[in-house]
Design a protein around this motif. Structure first.
Motif, mmCIF file in Angstrom:
data_model
loop_
_atom_site.group_PDB
_atom_site.id
_atom_site.type_symbol
_atom_site.label_atom_id
_atom_site.label_comp_id
_atom_site.label_asym_id
_atom_site.label_seq_id
_atom_site.Cartn_x
_atom_site.Cartn_y
_atom_site.Cartn_z
ATOM 1 N N UNK A 501 0.843 -1.196 0.000
ATOM 2 C CA UNK A 501 0.000 0.000 0.000
ATOM 3 C C UNK A 501 0.873 1.240 0.000
ATOM 4 N N UNK A 502 0.409 2.337 -0.623
ATOM 5 C CA UNK A 502 1.173 3.576 -0.560
ATOM 6 C C UNK A 502 1.183 4.128 0.861
ATOM 7 N N UNK A 503 2.345 4.579 1.303
ATOM 8 C CA UNK A 503 2.518 5.121 2.650
ATOM 9 C C UNK A 503 2.940 6.582 2.554
ATOM 10 N N UNK A 504 2.854 7.331 3.669
ATOM 11 C CA UNK A 504 3.266 8.743 3.627
ATOM 12 C C UNK A 504 4.676 8.873 3.057
ATOM 13 N N UNK A 505 4.815 9.785 2.083
ATOM 14 C CA UNK A 505 6.079 9.928 1.365
ATOM 15 C C UNK A 505 6.422 11.399 1.206
ATOM 16 N N UNK A 506 7.699 11.698 1.067
ATOM 17 C CA UNK A 506 8.111 13.022 0.651
ATOM 18 C C UNK A 506 7.793 13.199 -0.826
ATOM 19 N N UNK A 507 7.945 14.423 -1.316
ATOM 20 C CA UNK A 507 7.532 14.732 -2.686
ATOM 21 C C UNK A 507 8.368 14.001 -3.743
ATOM 22 N N UNK A 508 9.588 13.612 -3.388
ATOM 23 C CA UNK A 508 10.516 13.134 -4.412
ATOM 24 C C UNK A 508 10.677 11.624 -4.469
ATOM 25 N N UNK A 509 10.347 10.926 -3.412
ATOM 26 C CA UNK A 509 10.563 9.481 -3.357
ATOM 27 C C UNK A 509 9.295 8.797 -2.859
ATOM 28 N N UNK A 510 8.665 7.949 -3.682
ATOM 29 C CA UNK A 510 7.475 7.233 -3.210
ATOM 30 C C UNK A 510 7.856 6.143 -2.211
ATOM 31 N N UNK A 511 6.978 5.921 -1.246
ATOM 32 C CA UNK A 511 7.165 4.881 -0.243
ATOM 33 C C UNK A 511 5.908 4.033 -0.195
ATOM 34 N N UNK A 512 6.087 2.733 -0.197
ATOM 35 C CA UNK A 512 4.957 1.821 -0.049
ATOM 36 C C UNK A 512 5.289 0.745 0.949
ATOM 37 N N UNK A 513 4.298 -0.059 1.294
ATOM 38 C CA UNK A 513 4.556 -1.156 2.214
ATOM 39 C C UNK A 513 3.392 -1.441 3.116
ATOM 40 N N UNK A 514 3.688 -1.776 4.377
ATOM 41 C CA UNK A 514 2.686 -2.104 5.388
ATOM 42 C C UNK A 514 2.974 -1.213 6.588
ATOM 43 N N UNK A 515 2.071 -0.314 6.890
ATOM 44 C CA UNK A 515 2.299 0.703 7.913
ATOM 45 C C UNK A 515 2.764 0.077 9.221
ATOM 46 N N UNK A 516 3.870 0.630 9.748
ATOM 47 C CA UNK A 516 4.399 0.208 11.030
ATOM 48 C C UNK A 516 5.288 -1.010 11.006
ATOM 49 N N UNK A 517 5.325 -1.743 9.852
ATOM 50 C CA UNK A 517 6.071 -3.000 9.823
ATOM 51 C C UNK A 517 7.025 -3.142 8.649
ATOM 52 N N UNK A 518 6.682 -2.500 7.547
ATOM 53 C CA UNK A 518 7.449 -2.759 6.328
ATOM 54 C C UNK A 518 7.388 -1.511 5.453
ATOM 55 N N UNK A 519 8.545 -1.000 5.041
ATOM 56 C CA UNK A 519 8.615 0.200 4.224
ATOM 57 C C UNK A 519 9.536 -0.063 3.033
ATOM 58 N N UNK A 520 9.101 0.383 1.865
ATOM 59 C CA UNK A 520 9.878 0.222 0.649
ATOM 60 C C UNK A 520 9.887 1.560 -0.076
#
Length: 584
Positions: A501-520
């Motif tokens: 799932x998409x997670x909170x990201x800065x404007x320049x780099x997208x972040x996805x994963x599972x909130x609180x456990x996994x960030x990509x």
């Protein structure tokens, strides 16, 4: 009435005088890459695309003025209207015993495997349109109705996909007395280890099989691979078997387009290119071949995303009447709905299928829904204008765009997003088909990290004109191995997560994963030497530096929590993976 902006280009070009006028103002018409599709567009639609006319409104007005001096023939008077044929109750006489058709069916079936009733019945008249056949299948208090079809030479079939173990009963209904009230039972045993059932939408924006097994699509494009002959199709299947792809976008009808201008070995209807088609008589051999290839894909664990209509057509299949469309759809759905690996894509580039309106697409979806007892996934793919994916019958968005809007589309529609056409790796003339492999991989990573699913394609020039995107053959590009690597990353998310799932990201780099456990986080073409993350406090994370091009994973020695900075090697195409330490 005179020719004008609403006149269809193909009809204009059939008139020698009108053809001369069009070619006067559009001398390069034959070189237009979409010319086969443009044949079915109105002059108003086509003249917004043709070089020379598009940029010169005065030339367009002069074209219309000169055409207005010529009369368009009355096509409706020349050609009888194609109306739906209503089956009659007395297709067979009353002396034919009810339910007397010979039935061939197994006594045992398997969960999530196609079960078939084969009925030997009448063949007089036109059984494709004169006979209706369906069967109700019952398991306890549950029931489902499957629609049958005529398979030629007096053979009728009804196919069903059992979704529960135990005893099932069935009873047919038909206007042909011998096919009516045929009854029987079969026992459905447990599923095989590779049988998980049709793919469904899960957790809003993801997919899973009917048995709850997670499904993470990574697709490829093979529009006309089933129309190439046995040898090339065999090579295509062998290539797929060694690839990371678990979904294939493919056309039911043959395709005529750049690098795909060969006649298919068989056609979907009786008739010929020279004499025309009998749209009341599907060609069973054509559809038998198609379903055999779908079954082959299923054996490889690959979903068949079937494109039911498309604009790249020189045979007239994209411009059939609504009645002919509906007959075709009932036949295709009756034949294929019991295959567990089928998806319905109403169109490739629906907004270039100029013969159909928005209402037509809704009608087409209703016909499919009425004849598919198994509720397969359904989408509409765009060229320019995105389809309104809010409508209830759309299960997921099928998008032609670069993937940067994936998160927005998820939020807009609350459905899974498949970026099914984001460009193709290759070296052909046109920009959509000459992406560098690095850019192909970048776009796929962008789509996945932003919470979507992506589809690959290849367009490499070849002496034999066999391009993967159109005809299949052998995968040649450098992106495939990197997408295999991406698939391992996709599958390595927490086992209880539905997907990324998409997670909170800065404007320049997208972040996805599972909130609180996994960030990509994916850096794409940027090459930072460090990156700051805001992780949950009192939860420690391991960090991996993933080189998405060189396909390496480097685990960093430190643990991270809260606001922290990760050092990076300062080169492009990097991803940073942060996974919570288990048992802390």
């Amino acid at each position: 009435m005179p020719y004008g902006p609403s006149s269809v280009l193909g009809e204009v070009l059939r008139n020698k005088q009108a053809q001369a006028v069009v070619r006067k103002y559009a001398p390069h018409l034959d070189k237009e890459i979409e010319s086969a599709q443009m044949w079915y567009g109105t002059l108003a639609q086509v003249t917004t695309m043709l070089e020379g006319i598009r940029i010169d409104p005065a030339a367009r007005n002069a074209l219309y003025a000169e055409l207005a001096t010529l009369e368009e023939p009355d096509e409706e008077a020349a050609s009888p209207r194609d109306e739906e044929m209503v089956p009659v109750a007395d297709y067979e006489s009353e002396d034919v015993p009810s339910g007397s058709a010979q039935l061939v069916a197994a006594s045992h079936g398997t969960l999530w495997q196609t079960f078939e009733l084969e009925l030997h019945g009448p063949a007089h008249g036109n059984p494709f349109t004169a006979v209706t056949l369906r069967a109700e299948f019952r398991n306890g208090d549950r029931s489902a109705t499957a629609h049958g079809f005529y398979d030629g030479e007096g053979m009728y079939r009804v196919r069903f996909l059992p979704d529960a173990e135990g005893e099932w009963s069935f009873r047919t209904t038909s206007n042909a007395r011998s096919l009516d009230s045929v009854t029987g039972t079969f026992y459905c045993g447990p599923a095989g280890s590779a049988d998980h059932g049709p793919v469904r939408v899960h957790a809003g924006a993801h997919f899973q099989h009917a048995d709850g097994t997670r499904f993470l699509p990574l697709g490829t494009t093979l529009y006309a691979w089933t129309h190439q002959g046995a040898e090339l199709e065999k090579r295509t299947l062998a290539s797929l078997a060694g690839s990371p792809f678990n979904k294939v976008r493919m056309c039911v009808f043959p395709k005529w387009f750049v690098h795909n201008e060969t006649e298919p070995p068989r056609y979907p209807f009786a008739g010929s290119v020279e004499e025309g088609w009998d749209l009341h008589r599907p060609n069973p051999a054509y559809f038998q071949h198609l379903e055999q290839q779908i079954a082959q894909l299923g054996g490889l664990g690959i979903q068949a995303d079937l494109i039911l209509f498309h604009p790249y057509d020189r045979w007239g299949f994209s411009t059939m009447s609504p009645a002919a469309d509906d007959r075709y759809l009932r036949y295709v759905v009756g034949r294929l709905a019991a295959y567990p690996n089928v998806w319905w894509s109403l169109a490739n580039e629906y907004d270039l299928v100029w013969s159909k309106s928005t209402d037509d697409w809704h009608r087409i979806a209703a016909v499919i829904g009425d004849h598919d007892p198994h509720g397969h996934l359904m989408s509409v793919h765009n060229w320019v204008e995105l389809w309104d994916n809010d409508v209830d019958w759309v299960t997921h968005a099928s998008i032609q765009r670069t993937p940067e809007g994936t998160r927005e589309w998820r939020e807009r529609w609350g459905k899974p997003v498949a970026v099914d056409e984001l460009g193709y790796e290759g070296d052909i003339e046109w920009g959509w088909g000459n992406l560098a492999p690095q850019e192909m991989v970048r776009r796929c990573w962008e789509g996945v990290v932003r919470g979507g699913y992506v589809t690959h394609g290849e367009c490499f020039l070849a002496d034999d004109d066999v391009l993967w995107w159109a005809k299949g053959g052998v995968l040649k590009g450098e992106s495939t191995a990197r997408l295999d690597f991406l698939r391992t990353i996709m599958e390595d998310i927490p086992s209880d997560a539905a997907g990324i799932d998409p997670l909170p990201s800065d404007f320049d780099v997208p972040v996805g994963g599972v909130e609180g456990r996994y960030y990509l986080a994916y850096c794409g073409i940027m090459q930072p030497r460090l990156r700051t993350f805001h992780l949950p406090r009192r939860t420690r994370f391991r960090a991996d530096i993933i080189d998405t091009w060189n396909m390496t994973i480097t685990e960093l020695p430190d643990l991270y929590e809260g606001t922290c900075t990760v050092s990076l090697p300062g080169r492009p195409y990097l991803a940073i993976r942060l996974r919570a330490v288990e048992g802390q």
